[in-house]
Design a protein around this motif. Sequence first.
Motif, PDB file in Angstrom:
ATOM      1  N   SER A 202      22.530  13.127 -12.987  1.00 20.71           N
ATOM      2  CA  SER A 202      23.646  12.513 -13.700  1.00 20.71           C
ATOM      3  C   SER A 202      23.839  11.078 -13.229  1.00 20.71           C
ATOM      4  O   SER A 202      23.322  10.675 -12.176  1.00 20.71           O
ATOM      5  CB  SER A 202      24.931  13.313 -13.461  1.00 20.71           C
ATOM      6  OG  SER A 202      25.301  13.229 -12.090  1.00 20.71           O
ATOM      7  N   ALA A 203      24.594  10.307 -14.007  1.00 23.50           N
ATOM      8  CA  ALA A 203      24.824   8.910 -13.636  1.00 23.50           C
ATOM      9  C   ALA A 203      25.469   8.779 -12.250  1.00 23.50           C
ATOM     10  O   ALA A 203      25.026   7.949 -11.445  1.00 23.50           O
ATOM     11  CB  ALA A 203      25.670   8.221 -14.704  1.00 23.50           C
ATOM     12  N   PRO A 204      26.506   9.575 -11.910  1.00 20.67           N
ATOM     13  CA  PRO A 204      27.081   9.450 -10.561  1.00 20.67           C
ATOM     14  C   PRO A 204      26.073   9.791  -9.461  1.00 20.67           C
ATOM     15  O   PRO A 204      26.079   9.166  -8.396  1.00 20.67           O
ATOM     16  CB  PRO A 204      28.247  10.448 -10.581  1.00 20.67           C
ATOM     17  CG  PRO A 204      28.614  10.579 -12.016  1.00 20.67           C
ATOM     18  CD  PRO A 204      27.314  10.477 -12.757  1.00 20.67           C
ATOM     19  N   THR A 205      25.208  10.778  -9.712  1.00 14.03           N
ATOM     20  CA  THR A 205      24.191  11.151  -8.729  1.00 14.03           C
ATOM     21  C   THR A 205      23.224  10.001  -8.486  1.00 14.03           C
ATOM     22  O   THR A 205      22.886   9.667  -7.336  1.00 14.03           O
ATOM     23  CB  THR A 205      23.422  12.394  -9.211  1.00 14.03           C
ATOM     24  OG1 THR A 205      24.334  13.497  -9.324  1.00 14.03           O
ATOM     25  CG2 THR A 205      22.313  12.768  -8.235  1.00 14.03           C
ATOM     26  N   LEU A 267      14.317  10.575  -4.442  1.00 12.67           N
ATOM     27  CA  LEU A 267      15.503  10.100  -3.731  1.00 12.67           C
ATOM     28  C   LEU A 267      16.749  10.839  -4.196  1.00 12.67           C
ATOM     29  O   LEU A 267      16.953  11.063  -5.392  1.00 12.67           O
ATOM     30  CB  LEU A 267      15.702   8.602  -3.964  1.00 12.67           C
ATOM     31  CG  LEU A 267      14.677   7.660  -3.313  1.00 12.67           C
ATOM     32  CD1 LEU A 267      14.838   6.255  -3.860  1.00 12.67           C
ATOM     33  CD2 LEU A 267      14.844   7.664  -1.801  1.00 12.67           C
ATOM     34  N   VAL A 268      17.589  11.221  -3.242  1.00 12.63           N
ATOM     35  CA  VAL A 268      18.844  11.885  -3.564  1.00 12.63           C
ATOM     36  C   VAL A 268      19.866  11.491  -2.503  1.00 12.63           C
ATOM     37  O   VAL A 268      19.498  11.178  -1.355  1.00 12.63           O
ATOM     38  CB  VAL A 268      18.668  13.426  -3.606  1.00 12.63           C
ATOM     39  CG1 VAL A 268      18.350  13.979  -2.222  1.00 12.63           C
ATOM     40  CG2 VAL A 268      19.895  14.116  -4.197  1.00 12.63           C
ATOM     41  N   ASP A 269      21.136  11.478  -2.865  1.00 10.91           N
ATOM     42  CA  ASP A 269      22.201  11.202  -1.908  1.00 10.91           C
ATOM     43  C   ASP A 269      23.156  12.390  -1.918  1.00 10.91           C
ATOM     44  O   ASP A 269      23.981  12.531  -2.824  1.00 10.91           O
ATOM     45  CB  ASP A 269      22.950   9.916  -2.271  1.00 10.91           C
ATOM     46  CG  ASP A 269      23.962   9.526  -1.198  1.00 10.91           C
ATOM     47  OD1 ASP A 269      23.599   8.727  -0.320  1.00 10.91           O
ATOM     48  OD2 ASP A 269      25.094  10.045  -1.228  1.00 10.91           O
ATOM     49  N   TYR A 270      23.017  13.270  -0.936  1.00 11.06           N
ATOM     50  CA  TYR A 270      23.807  14.492  -0.873  1.00 11.06           C
ATOM     51  C   TYR A 270      24.073  14.821   0.590  1.00 11.06           C
ATOM     52  O   TYR A 270      23.154  14.795   1.406  1.00 11.06           O
ATOM     53  CB  TYR A 270      23.035  15.658  -1.506  1.00 11.06           C
ATOM     54  CG  TYR A 270      23.767  16.362  -2.621  1.00 11.06           C
ATOM     55  CD1 TYR A 270      24.797  17.249  -2.347  1.00 11.06           C
ATOM     56  CD2 TYR A 270      23.424  16.156  -3.948  1.00 11.06           C
ATOM     57  CE1 TYR A 270      25.468  17.906  -3.362  1.00 11.06           C
ATOM     58  CE2 TYR A 270      24.083  16.810  -4.978  1.00 11.06           C
ATOM     59  CZ  TYR A 270      25.104  17.680  -4.675  1.00 11.06           C
ATOM     60  OH  TYR A 270      25.769  18.326  -5.693  1.00 11.06           O
ATOM     61  N   ASN A 293      16.729  11.823   1.621  1.00 14.95           N
ATOM     62  CA  ASN A 293      18.177  11.909   1.449  1.00 14.95           C
ATOM     63  C   ASN A 293      18.812  10.651   2.031  1.00 14.95           C
ATOM     64  O   ASN A 293      18.618  10.334   3.202  1.00 14.95           O
ATOM     65  CB  ASN A 293      18.714  13.156   2.146  1.00 14.95           C
ATOM     66  CG  ASN A 293      20.174  13.428   1.805  1.00 14.95           C
ATOM     67  OD1 ASN A 293      20.748  12.775   0.936  1.00 14.95           O
ATOM     68  ND2 ASN A 293      20.769  14.393   2.483  1.00 14.95           N
ATOM     69  N   THR A 294      19.564   9.930   1.212  1.00 15.62           N
ATOM     70  CA  THR A 294      20.181   8.691   1.671  1.00 15.62           C
ATOM     71  C   THR A 294      21.537   8.923   2.337  1.00 15.62           C
ATOM     72  O   THR A 294      22.146   7.980   2.836  1.00 15.62           O
ATOM     73  CB  THR A 294      20.355   7.700   0.496  1.00 15.62           C
ATOM     74  OG1 THR A 294      21.133   8.324  -0.529  1.00 15.62           O
ATOM     75  CG2 THR A 294      19.004   7.313  -0.079  1.00 15.62           C
TER      76      THR A 294
END
Length: 356
Positions: A202-205, A267-270, A293-294
């Motif tokens: 999604s855009a926020p992700t 890439l993911v930020d979680y 993961n950032t």
Amino acid sequence: MSATEAAQAPVLIQVTPTERGGVLDYLQCLASQWDEAGTPSHVLPMSKALARERSLDERVGDCCRASGRAALGDACTVVLHFSGYGYAPRGLCFWLLNELTALRRRRGASLRLVVVFHELFAIGPPWRSAFWVSDAQAWIARRLARMADVMWTNTAAHARWLGSAGLHGTPLHARPVFSNVGEPLRTPLLSDRVPRAVVFGSAPTRERAFTALRGREPVLKAMGIEALVEAGSGESCYREGPIPCQRVGRLAPNELGELLLSSRFGLVDYEAHGLAKSGVFAAYAAHACVAINTSHITANDDGLAPGLDYHVLPERSTAVASPAKQQETADRLFRWYQRHRLEHQARELLALTGAC
């Protein structure tokens, strides 16, 4: 399943929010697997507006009659896919509790309610709305846990909370989410893939991941990332930087799977305690990408270790992993994923519904 067994098995109904997204994709994957196993399910999108037009109980009755079960006492299983924000603004879906209460009152012991908790409740700082609605959201989740005959969720953190919120003895199962964009049995070596990193969701992700990358492009280059690819609907979340980024928009599941299979990185930020509920992370794992993961929060109870199963974006270029280490990490993440592939979860969850 024999004709006699089919006649005795409960009618299987999945209830979902009306909007497209990860929850609906998850449900459709299950529906496809169950259909192949000879146990089709009815899908009921629900919202407050739809409930006003025709109640959940009436719609469940329609599904039962369509399956040849006209009697009120005939068994049925409702699999409720719960994510509060999918059912109401700010996640305050009190109407859903009322509908389920009426359904239980009318159908009694003939109803089996399986609640799949995709989310529980939001948390946030005082300047965010989540802070002010968190307690009410938690109250709704707690009520659902006490109404459920079976609970299913995706992280150890969720399972701990539900274990204390639900009734003693209610079956509770925690399994990381599966990939909605395919599960290849074999994957190419990283050296045979394009040295690029995919950012999707999604855009926020996507926005969170790109924001965390700003100023750290030298680290990405040191890891071997020569380009970025952004996949997803809506406008681009990428701001111009020293690493080129190609925007490909929303892709079909098979197209996204092919993109991941040909790319080295994802890439993911979680926050790490939520990685197991991320469909984006599951897709990277299923396609043996090097997941980066950032987020700086690394505590995890779902069998994932930073530096072993995925990488946390390092602060300095001198701290990056070697190509051999990256391959080892991708292989470990792929093996972690195999323990909860879609086919395994679909079979296990179907058994819990009593419909097989």
